[in-house]
Design an enzyme around this catalytic site. Structure first.
Site, PDB file in Angstrom:
ATOM      1  N   ASP A   1      13.791  86.807 -37.520  1.00  0.00           N
ATOM      2  CA  ASP A   1      14.886  85.865 -37.367  1.00  0.00           C
ATOM      3  C   ASP A   1      15.187  85.451 -38.803  1.00  0.00           C
ATOM      4  O   ASP A   1      14.388  84.737 -39.427  1.00  0.00           O
ATOM      5  CB  ASP A   1      14.455  84.648 -36.535  1.00  0.00           C
ATOM      6  CG  ASP A   1      15.611  83.677 -36.349  1.00  0.00           C
ATOM      7  OD1 ASP A   1      16.331  83.428 -37.324  1.00  0.00           O
ATOM      8  OD2 ASP A   1      15.801  83.182 -35.232  1.00  0.00           O
ATOM      9  N   HIS A   2      16.290  85.917 -39.345  1.00  0.00           N
ATOM     10  CA  HIS A   2      16.450  85.760 -40.796  1.00  0.00           C
ATOM     11  C   HIS A   2      16.560  84.295 -41.224  1.00  0.00           C
ATOM     12  O   HIS A   2      16.356  83.974 -42.381  1.00  0.00           O
ATOM     13  CB  HIS A   2      17.618  86.599 -41.325  1.00  0.00           C
ATOM     14  CG  HIS A   2      18.977  86.007 -41.117  1.00  0.00           C
ATOM     15  ND1 HIS A   2      19.669  86.114 -39.948  1.00  0.00           N
ATOM     16  CD2 HIS A   2      19.779  85.286 -41.936  1.00  0.00           C
ATOM     17  CE1 HIS A   2      20.826  85.499 -40.057  1.00  0.00           C
ATOM     18  NE2 HIS A   2      20.929  84.984 -41.255  1.00  0.00           N
TER      19      HIS A   2
ATOM     20  N   HIS B   1      18.318  81.536 -33.926  1.00  0.00           N
ATOM     21  CA  HIS B   1      18.383  80.683 -35.123  1.00  0.00           C
ATOM     22  C   HIS B   1      18.287  79.191 -34.782  1.00  0.00           C
ATOM     23  O   HIS B   1      17.557  78.435 -35.413  1.00  0.00           O
ATOM     24  CB  HIS B   1      19.682  80.938 -35.885  1.00  0.00           C
ATOM     25  CG  HIS B   1      19.937  82.378 -36.195  1.00  0.00           C
ATOM     26  ND1 HIS B   1      18.922  83.250 -36.495  1.00  0.00           N
ATOM     27  CD2 HIS B   1      21.086  83.108 -36.262  1.00  0.00           C
ATOM     28  CE1 HIS B   1      19.437  84.460 -36.727  1.00  0.00           C
ATOM     29  NE2 HIS B   1      20.742  84.403 -36.586  1.00  0.00           N
TER      30      HIS B   1
HETATM   31  C1  BG6 Z   1      23.562  86.512 -37.369  1.00  0.00           C
HETATM   32  C2  BG6 Z   1      24.617  86.501 -36.299  1.00  0.00           C
HETATM   33  O1  BG6 Z   1      22.283  86.582 -36.800  1.00  0.00           O
HETATM   34  O2  BG6 Z   1      23.673  85.333 -38.135  1.00  0.00           O
HETATM   35  C3  BG6 Z   1      26.002  86.360 -36.907  1.00  0.00           C
HETATM   36  O3  BG6 Z   1      24.550  87.703 -35.560  1.00  0.00           O
HETATM   37  C4  BG6 Z   1      26.062  85.154 -37.811  1.00  0.00           C
HETATM   38  O4  BG6 Z   1      26.993  86.268 -35.896  1.00  0.00           O
HETATM   39  C5  BG6 Z   1      24.915  85.171 -38.795  1.00  0.00           C
HETATM   40  O5  BG6 Z   1      27.306  85.181 -38.503  1.00  0.00           O
HETATM   41  C6  BG6 Z   1      24.841  83.886 -39.572  1.00  0.00           C
HETATM   42  O6  BG6 Z   1      23.895  84.024 -40.599  1.00  0.00           O
HETATM   43  P1  BG6 Z   1      24.010  83.155 -41.917  1.00  0.00           P
HETATM   44  O7  BG6 Z   1      22.787  83.509 -42.686  1.00  0.00           O
HETATM   45  O8  BG6 Z   1      25.291  83.549 -42.597  1.00  0.00           O
HETATM   46  O9  BG6 Z   1      24.052  81.733 -41.484  1.00  0.00           O
END
Ligand code: BG6
Length: 518
Positions: A206-207, A269
């Site tokens: 989960d990045h 997230h």
């Molecule tokens: C991804 C989603 O996991 O996270 C995207 O699939 C979203 O839809 C993105 O735009 C948001 O990531 P960050 O790091 O830009 O907040």
């Protein structure tokens, strides 16, 4: 009259090298010619090569269907780095060493013969580059391939069913989101992966957990003595978690039509932000201790009844409109989206956590695409002072204290307090005490993928999602989605560049509260 928190000298200014040692290993990327590899993985690996935590033997094998040679793969990597690395343009000396460790293996993802070929290449790298049988398999393919890749890695013998150090090396698998589409598919996927890997070998990405500011939630809470005593129902009125994006679906209709905001953002997230904010202090910073506490939070969220889903959840879909003066299509007019699609691009919900710390404190969550701006924030809204001493000085109109953890952009922490306006009269105003990463730390933080790739290499799964966490988050989402579908709850449209449908305001205003103005 903004007060600024003073910070002790920052040891990180000397550089952000990790003290953790990576053993010689090879990273095998399935989906090596895809977007994620191009935009995130290769640039992150190169950045790690610059920061120097990688051993000389470190190698990368790209696996994909296109007939690339090693040199063509290296050229693609060079383009990726020059386009997306925060350390671009490439440094020729570092590139020279890094690129010698890049290899390519053409294969279908479900073709057993391809795995035999991959096995031979990996054995050769063990001999020639000294990777010692240590293998990390990164699944960056469409999710429909995850299960069969897991199975074939096992049946071909390319992966070992051991995550720990062994005489013949270890294997780990990193799985990109989405991990399933619902609880049943997540379980099925896990069962397939378990044919080749034990739970402690599986790293579910989960990045958000790789973001510095997300890790800082724990440091903020448990590295300071002053917050924990008031981090509870006695002092906190409500918690608001916002993950707003100004972009639309960016051409990802095939995926997004199936996912919607609740699967795309809430299940993963937002649940991570919620659990890190609400969890009890873990005994150690070990992977299982931290994840045990997060799981307890998820278990304490009572299952939502249909009536609660009707009152405490709102979904929405962006219509056509203007963003920054430019006309943008509505969701249903986006390329490859069904013109009658019922997919939600916005979700707001109220959750309760039934335990001693949080009973009665609502957690309001909202996320959406094409909102006013890109901002992710966790706001801890404290209760009003028990007695209004400064009545007549504007105290009754003062905002209560808010601790805002800004995940992105303008990363930092801000505490909203009341202060006296200078002058002969007693007048109060709300001011902010701000800590900004940008000005306090003299270095650019690593990107989420750098941190997570390095963690997978050192075998630290603290910042990866454990299966029970994943399953609990899915069951919460499944209940909501099922109720939306059966009750055919309305899907209000909202104008791009706003904060979503007005029903989302009604959700929180019913409790006598308002969303934070961000
Ligand atoms: C991804 C989603 O996991 O996270 C995207 O699939 C979203 O839809 C993105 O735009 C948001 O990531 P960050 O790091 O830009 O907040």
């Amino acid at each position: 009259m903004d007060a600024t928190l003073t910070l002790a000298p920052n040891p990180l200014r000397q550089g952000m090298r990790s003290a953790r040692t990576v053993q010689p290993c090879v990273l095998v990327i399935f989906g090596a010619t895809g977007d994620l590899t191009h935009r995130k993985l290769l640039p992150a690996l190169y950045n790690l090569a610059i920061e120097q935590p990688l051993p000389a033997q470190f190698s990368v094998v790209g696996v994909a269907r296109r007939p690339f040679s090693d040199d063509e793969f290296r050229q693609q990597a060079l383009d990726s780095i020059n386009t997306f690395s925060r350390r671009r343009p490439v440094n020729p000396a570092i590139w020279d060493t890094f690129s010698k460790g890049l290899f390519y293996c053409q294969s279908q993802f479900d073709d057993a013969a391809g795995y035999a070929k991959l096995g031979e290449l990996l054995d050769k790298l063990d001999q020639e580059r000294g990777t010692q049988g240590n293998r990390i398999f990164y699944l960056a393919t469409p999710p429909s391939f995850y299960g069969s890749i897991g199975e074939l890695l096992n049946s071909s013998g390319v992966a070992k069913r051991s995550g720990a150090d062994t005489q013949h090396g270890w294997s780990r698998v990193v799985v990109e989101k989405p991990f399933g589409h619902d609880l049943a598919s997540a379980r099925e996927l896990n069962a397939n992966l378990n044919k080749g890997f034990k739970e402690n070998q599986i790293y579910r990405i989960d990045h958000y957990l790789g973001k510095e500011t997300v890790q800082n939630i724990m440091v903020m809470r448990f590295g300071n003595g002053i917050f924990e005593p008031i981090w509870n129902r006695q002092y906190i009125d409500n918690v608001q978690i916002t993950v707003a994006e100004s972009i639309g679906i960016e051409g990802r209709a095939d995926y997004y039509e199936q996912a919607g905001a609740i699967r795309d953002m809430v299940q993963n997230h937002m649940m991570q932000l919620l659990t890190l904010t609400a969890m009890e202090p873990p005994n150690t910073f070990g992977a299982n201790a931290v994840r045990d506490e997060k799981v307890k939070v998820l278990r304490a969220i009572p299952p939502l009844m249909e009536s609660e889903i009707a009152s405490d959840t709102v979904r929405g879909q962006y219509g056509p409109g203007l963003v920054g003066g430019e006309a943008v299509p509505g969701y249903c007019q986006e390329k490859n989206v069904d013109p009658h699609s019922q997919t939600q691009t916005f979700v707001a919900l109220k959750l309760l956590i039934e335990n001693w710390r949080w009973a009665g404190v609502p957690f309001y969550l909202r996320t959406g695409k094409r909102l006013t701006k890109r901002v992710t924030e966790i706001a801890i809204q404290f209760k009003r002072p028990p007695y209004l001493l400064f009545q007549g000085a504007g105290a009754d109109q003062m905002q209560p204290n808010v601790l805002s953890m800004r995940i992105q952009p303008n990363e930092g922490i801000s505490l909203q307090v009341s202060a006296k306006v200078p002058g002969q009269e007693m007048r109060l105003r709300t001011v902010n005490m701000d800590f900004l990463y940008g000005s306090s730390f003299g270095v650019e933080p690593p990107e989420a993928y750098e941190r997570l790739l390095l963690d997978a290499m050192v075998g630290d799964s603290t910042l990866f999602t454990r299966i029970d966490e994943t399953e609990l988050a899915w069951s919460l989402v499944d209940t909501i989605v099922r109720a939306w579908e059966t009750t055919k709850s309305p899907l209000p449209q909202y104008e791009p560049g706003t904060w979503g449908p007005k029903e989302a305001d009604a959700l929180i205003e019913r409790d006598g509260k308002t969303w934070r103005r961000l």
